[in-house]
Write a protein that holds these residues in place. Sequence first.
Motif, PDB file in Angstrom:
ATOM      1  N   THR A  60       0.827  -1.211   0.000  1.00  0.00           N
ATOM      2  CA  THR A  60       0.000   0.000   0.000  1.00  0.00           C
ATOM      3  C   THR A  60       0.859   1.259   0.000  1.00  0.00           C
ATOM      4  N   ALA A  61       1.942   1.246   0.762  1.00  0.00           N
ATOM      5  CA  ALA A  61       2.822   2.413   0.827  1.00  0.00           C
ATOM      6  C   ALA A  61       3.695   2.545  -0.407  1.00  0.00           C
ATOM      7  N   LEU A  66       5.877   3.941  -6.712  1.00  0.00           N
ATOM      8  CA  LEU A  66       6.197   3.359  -8.020  1.00  0.00           C
ATOM      9  C   LEU A  66       5.206   3.776  -9.099  1.00  0.00           C
ATOM     10  N   GLY A  67       4.023   4.220  -8.677  1.00  0.00           N
ATOM     11  CA  GLY A  67       3.016   4.634  -9.646  1.00  0.00           C
ATOM     12  C   GLY A  67       2.293   3.478 -10.294  1.00  0.00           C
ATOM     13  N   LYS A  68       2.349   2.294  -9.684  1.00  0.00           N
ATOM     14  CA  LYS A  68       1.671   1.111 -10.207  1.00  0.00           C
ATOM     15  C   LYS A  68       1.033   0.337  -9.061  1.00  0.00           C
ATOM     16  N   SER A  69       0.047  -0.482  -9.402  1.00  0.00           N
ATOM     17  CA  SER A  69      -0.577  -1.334  -8.400  1.00  0.00           C
ATOM     18  C   SER A  69       0.343  -2.507  -8.067  1.00  0.00           C
ATOM     19  N   GLY A 272      12.479   2.692  -3.588  1.00  0.00           N
ATOM     20  CA  GLY A 272      11.042   2.741  -3.300  1.00  0.00           C
ATOM     21  C   GLY A 272      10.714   2.113  -1.961  1.00  0.00           C
ATOM     22  N   ILE A 273      11.334   0.993  -1.649  1.00  0.00           N
ATOM     23  CA  ILE A 273      11.105   0.313  -0.376  1.00  0.00           C
ATOM     24  C   ILE A 273      11.583   1.179   0.780  1.00  0.00           C
ATOM     25  N   ALA A 274      12.732   1.825   0.603  1.00  0.00           N
ATOM     26  CA  ALA A 274      13.276   2.708   1.650  1.00  0.00           C
ATOM     27  C   ALA A 274      12.295   3.833   1.979  1.00  0.00           C
ATOM     28  N   LYS A 275      11.626   4.356   0.963  1.00  0.00           N
ATOM     29  CA  LYS A 275      10.643   5.407   1.188  1.00  0.00           C
ATOM     30  C   LYS A 275       9.352   4.844   1.802  1.00  0.00           C
ATOM     31  N   ALA A 276       8.962   3.660   1.361  1.00  0.00           N
ATOM     32  CA  ALA A 276       7.701   3.069   1.812  1.00  0.00           C
ATOM     33  C   ALA A 276       7.714   2.781   3.309  1.00  0.00           C
ATOM     34  N   ASP A 280       3.637   6.714   7.259  1.00  0.00           N
ATOM     35  CA  ASP A 280       2.908   6.565   8.523  1.00  0.00           C
ATOM     36  C   ASP A 280       1.972   5.365   8.496  1.00  0.00           C
ATOM     37  N   SER A 281       1.349   5.136   7.345  1.00  0.00           N
ATOM     38  CA  SER A 281       0.407   4.019   7.240  1.00  0.00           C
ATOM     39  C   SER A 281       1.116   2.690   7.455  1.00  0.00           C
ATOM     40  N   TYR A 282       2.324   2.582   6.934  1.00  0.00           N
ATOM     41  CA  TYR A 282       3.094   1.348   7.109  1.00  0.00           C
ATOM     42  C   TYR A 282       3.515   1.183   8.570  1.00  0.00           C
ATOM     43  N   LYS A 283       4.062   2.240   9.146  1.00  0.00           N
ATOM     44  CA  LYS A 283       4.531   2.178  10.534  1.00  0.00           C
ATOM     45  C   LYS A 283       3.404   1.798  11.487  1.00  0.00           C
TER      46      LYS A 283
END
Length: 318
Positions: A60-61, A66-69, A272-276, A280-283
């Motif tokens: 979700t994050a 990435l701009g993709k599902s 991308g993973i580093a940013k995700a 807040d939603s992930y944390k």
Amino acid sequence: MKRKLMVLAASAALMITAAGCSGDPGGGGGTDTFPSKDLTLIVQAAAGGGSDLSSRALATALEPILGKSIVVENRPGASGSTAMLYVKDQPADGYTIGFGPVEIAMLGSMNYDIHPSDFDLLGQIMLGPGALSVPADSPYNTLAEFVEGAKAKPVTIANSGAGSIWELGALILAEQTGAQVTPVPFDGGAPAVGAVLGNQVDAAVSGVNEVKQNLADGKLKVLALFHSERHPEMPDVPTAKEQGFDIEVGGWGGIYAPKGLPADVKKTLEEGIAKAVEADSYKEVITSSGNLVVYKNAADFAAFAQSEFDRFAEILTK
């Protein structure tokens, strides 16, 4: 005629040049084209469990970055090897990735054809520290007391299943301290802690999420956290290291891909993973489940997974 041939040759050269610059829109060959379609994230566990929740939160994050599902696909079975072998056999184009639990560093020592070096590890995203709990009326109040008791008389320690990280946690405790330990497998961490609550076993090694509420309610005692630091949800529980025992065991997880990703694709996914993991939603999802947001980049994650493989192999291959 000669002039016509020259014009045709020039046109052909321009077409070849244009084709070479355009890249493969579906293959992830260039930074300006990857990703050009949706990704699939393979999870080795059934829907609803910790691995699944972590994976879906990360997906979700990561999607807006990435701009993709990102389609999350569960492929449980065979201690996680079903999913890992599936990812291993997919094209190394970045469009199929997986959630790699700690078992990715264990299965190679358990007769599975899986080793951390078989994959491109993209980043660690979480850690669930192990905890040693005992019944509320247990005579043991510290890890030292428990170890001394287990040296004099064998103890039973429940875990989440044969071959699980929590069974390995009990074995590491025995290896490090000389305690006499009999691991007792259950079908998950919650049933293992339930056995402690019912005084069916002397102790359990499990994740924090399975014990934190029972600790707060006074239904059990947590003697030690198998982590380098105290847990924010159980601040009064000392680490094993604080008590003189250098024991760290955790149910960590990260993202991996088939071996051989193009460098630019790997960089896009790693960044991308580093940013995700900072979202807040992930944390919120990770911390609410009793786990910790712990990030390592691709290189550090690969080195860590290899060190864990070496450490676990010393016990699992005995």
